[in-house]
Design an enzyme around this catalytic site. Sequence first.
Site, mmCIF file in Angstrom:
data_model
loop_
_atom_site.group_PDB
_atom_site.id
_atom_site.type_symbol
_atom_site.label_atom_id
_atom_site.label_comp_id
_atom_site.label_asym_id
_atom_site.label_seq_id
_atom_site.Cartn_x
_atom_site.Cartn_y
_atom_site.Cartn_z
ATOM 1 C CE1 TYR A 1 18.832 -8.560 -23.203
ATOM 2 C CE2 TYR A 1 16.487 -9.558 -23.074
ATOM 3 C CZ TYR A 1 17.868 -9.158 -22.450
ATOM 4 O OH TYR A 1 17.599 -9.232 -20.957
ATOM 5 C CE1 TYR B 1 16.778 -11.323 -18.902
ATOM 6 C CE2 TYR B 1 14.460 -10.772 -18.184
ATOM 7 C CZ TYR B 1 15.673 -10.451 -18.775
ATOM 8 O OH TYR B 1 15.936 -9.208 -19.489
ATOM 9 C CG HIS C 1 11.250 -4.201 -16.837
ATOM 10 N ND1 HIS C 1 11.728 -5.417 -17.470
ATOM 11 C CD2 HIS C 1 11.263 -3.555 -17.734
ATOM 12 C CE1 HIS C 1 11.805 -5.305 -18.629
ATOM 13 N NE2 HIS C 1 11.557 -4.240 -18.983
ATOM 14 C CE LYS D 1 20.805 -14.457 -13.760
ATOM 15 N NZ LYS D 1 19.474 -14.335 -13.238
ATOM 16 N N PRO E 1 27.796 -9.134 -18.471
ATOM 17 C CG PRO E 1 28.122 -7.263 -19.475
ATOM 18 C CD PRO E 1 28.639 -8.319 -19.275
#
Length: 405
Positions: free
Chosen positions: A215, A402, A85, A311, A307
Amino acid sequence: MPASTVPGTAAAEDAAEVVIVGAGPAGLVLGNLLLGAGVRCTVLERQSRAHVEQRARAGFLAANTVRVLTENGLADGLLKDGRQHDTCAFRTDRGEFHLDYGSLGRGEAHTVYPQQHLVRDLVAEFLARGGDLRFETPVVGITGITGDHPAVTAQSADGTLHRLSARFVAGGDGRHGTARTAVPAGAVRRYRRDHGVTWLALLAAAPQSMGPVAYAVHEDGFAGHMARTPDITRYYLQVPRGESPDARPDARIWADLAHRMRADRHGPLHEGPIVERRTVEMTSDVLDPIQYGRLFLVGDAAGLISPAAAKGANLAVMEAEILARGLTAALRGGDEQPLARYSADCLPRIWRAQEFSHWMINLLHGPAGSDDDAVFLRALQQARLESLQTSRRHQDHFAENYVGI
Ligand code: APR
């Protein structure tokens, strides 16, 4: 060796060189790495095997995590079934933009592999390597950690208490486990923050609605979409603090998700039954140091991360690798220096992850209301999103943090 059954008084079973509390990703990766290095270890887990193998949690594995698992022979399942991904999408009232983070920053992608599948693989491998893994055996106390013979007291299914001694104890039993409470108040500083945001975390029995993680920043609150498996998709919906996970019927959830994800503009969501729902309060904490005497904390026991940037499991694997090296050096080479540095080695990376996660929270959630503060902060949020959309340097920085640990 027979275990003693009288709490506190009888001699302890000399179970292993390292006793690990908790069979989550942290404890299981540590246990497998120690067995791989020839260190005898026992893992004690409160829940049943079926429970830990079915507990759905995270699923986005960073490149460093995949490296650790691959180098240690723990990646067969994720290399076979995990999916690469490398793109995330942001939706706002100004439209949608994509970040192909796999070709930004260091060019690293995530591997999507549900955490319960990873746990299943780690349990199977630990047992195949001859490891001692005891389910339904909660640890109720840890003693002697400032001496040479720390011991844990655990309860068997029949209620009997056993004491197991070891050279070292690793606490991988999460935020509410026993390991944290074994450290005396004052010996460790706890930094903590409540971000004031609550997510309703959902698993839907439906294929993903779009390729990337999405998002959605919306005045009604955040909504998120993340792939898990071909038949299961994770969604998040920001809800008021204190709302019951059952407050919204499925139809309302799908309507809220579609509204916030702006499905009318970007395409409909693939709906299906909601098969799991729980609320997650965005809180973070960091302990410093994450060791005390012969007790070493790893994973959520060492610190909790919200969350927002996926991580938690990746930090746990990073810590487990460093701790395994330290324990092996101490037990096989007689060198306790790496172990002494465990906290100092981990904490800068933990804080980098916390910083990024905190930044993500502010990127994704604007305060509600019309007072000056809320209006100002929402304008900053827009500026942050615009910078991320338009600045290549900002995008590289985002990508590096990220996926990186
Ligand atoms: N005795 C034995 N086991 C215990 C005890 C106890 N007293 N208390 C808790 N446990 C077990 C839990 O049942 C659980 O299986 O410890 C395990 C801790 O596992 P996780 O909660 O998964 O924590 P960790 O391994 O640190 O997870 C790493 O993965 O998904 C993320 O949220 C998770 O960020 C975390 C990361």
